[in-house]
Design a protein around this motif. Structure first.
Motif, short mmCIF file in Angstrom:
data_model
loop_
_atom_site.label_atom_id
_atom_site.label_comp_id
_atom_site.label_asym_id
_atom_site.label_seq_id
_atom_site.Cartn_x
_atom_site.Cartn_y
_atom_site.Cartn_z
N PRO A 106 45.16 31.00 24.67
CA PRO A 106 44.83 29.71 25.31
C PRO A 106 43.98 29.96 26.55
O PRO A 106 44.19 30.92 27.29
N GLY A 107 42.99 29.14 26.73
CA GLY A 107 42.07 29.33 27.85
C GLY A 107 40.85 30.13 27.44
O GLY A 107 39.97 30.40 28.25
N GLY A 108 40.80 30.58 26.18
CA GLY A 108 39.62 31.27 25.68
C GLY A 108 39.57 32.75 25.93
O GLY A 108 38.52 33.36 25.81
N HIS A 109 40.69 33.39 26.25
CA HIS A 109 40.74 34.83 26.54
C HIS A 109 40.85 35.62 25.24
O HIS A 109 41.88 35.56 24.56
N PRO A 110 39.79 36.37 24.85
CA PRO A 110 39.84 37.11 23.59
C PRO A 110 40.60 38.43 23.72
O PRO A 110 40.44 39.15 24.70
N VAL A 111 41.44 38.70 22.74
CA VAL A 111 42.15 39.98 22.65
C VAL A 111 42.05 40.47 21.21
O VAL A 111 41.76 39.69 20.30
N VAL A 112 42.28 41.75 21.01
CA VAL A 112 42.33 42.31 19.67
C VAL A 112 43.79 42.60 19.36
O VAL A 112 44.48 43.23 20.15
N THR A 113 44.23 42.14 18.19
CA THR A 113 45.60 42.39 17.76
C THR A 113 45.57 43.40 16.62
O THR A 113 44.82 43.23 15.65
N LEU A 114 46.37 44.45 16.76
CA LEU A 114 46.46 45.49 15.74
C LEU A 114 47.56 45.15 14.74
O LEU A 114 48.41 44.30 15.01
N VAL A 115 47.57 45.83 13.61
CA VAL A 115 48.58 45.61 12.58
C VAL A 115 49.99 45.76 13.16
O VAL A 115 50.90 45.04 12.79
N SER A 116 50.16 46.67 14.10
CA SER A 116 51.46 46.91 14.72
C SER A 116 51.93 45.74 15.57
O SER A 116 53.08 45.69 15.98
N GLY A 117 51.02 44.79 15.85
CA GLY A 117 51.35 43.67 16.72
C GLY A 117 50.89 43.89 18.16
O GLY A 117 50.90 42.96 18.97
N ARG A 118 50.51 45.10 18.47
CA ARG A 118 50.02 45.40 19.82
C ARG A 118 48.73 44.63 20.09
O ARG A 118 47.84 44.58 19.23
N GLU A 119 48.64 44.05 21.26
CA GLU A 119 47.44 43.33 21.66
C GLU A 119 46.70 44.15 22.71
O GLU A 119 47.31 44.66 23.64
#
Length: 147
Positions: A106-119
């Motif tokens: 929310p707020g437009g902050h991009p993150v990458v999420t891995l298969v493990s769930g780690r962001e």
């Protein structure tokens, strides 16, 4: 609304209105969001000026880590370049690490999420890299690839 040069250019090419947010870009389709986030125009231009073509590969992250940090001489450009470096890092991870996906907080902050769930907060990593050189982009990538 945040002002991102890559967003303005993307909107022009896709005929979108100025009010479109990064989170809704591409009609909510992951490919549209990935395309938007992968532009990194400033980083690609600065790397190109130093003879480096960014091809969305892990090797290009290693090459970026070796560039002389001339952008640190321009305090106005540094945060924009750091933002682009983070988005480029995320692009390489999403393109090469199986199961890695972009998510927009929310707020437009991009993150990458891995298969493990780690962001991975790639923009923060890119900003730190642009300002101090650490962590190296290739190091963040290697840690993501191991997860």
């Amino acid at each position: 609304m945040n002002k991102f040069p890559f967003l303005d250019n993307w909107r022009k090419r896709h005929g979108d209105e100025e009010g479109t947010s990064p989170a809704s870009a591409g009609g909510g389709e992951p490919e549209g969001v990935a395309e938007l986030l992968s532009e990194c125009e400033l980083l690609r231009a600065r790397a190109g000026q130093q003879g480096l073509e960014l091809d969305d590969s892990p090797a290009s992250l290693e090459a970026l880590d070796q560039l002389p940090p001339r952008w640190r001489d321009d305090p106005e450009e540094l945060p924009w370049l750091g933002n682009d470096a983070g988005l480029y890092l995320g692009t390489v991870i999403v393109c090469t690490v199986p199961g890695a996906v972009w998510n927009i907080w929310p707020g437009g902050h991009p993150v990458v999420t891995l298969v493990s769930g780690r962001e991975i907060e790639v923009v923060e990593a890119g900003l730190d890299w642009a300002a101090t050189g650490a962590p190296e982009l290739s190091q963040v990538y290697a840690e993501a690839a191991e997860s």
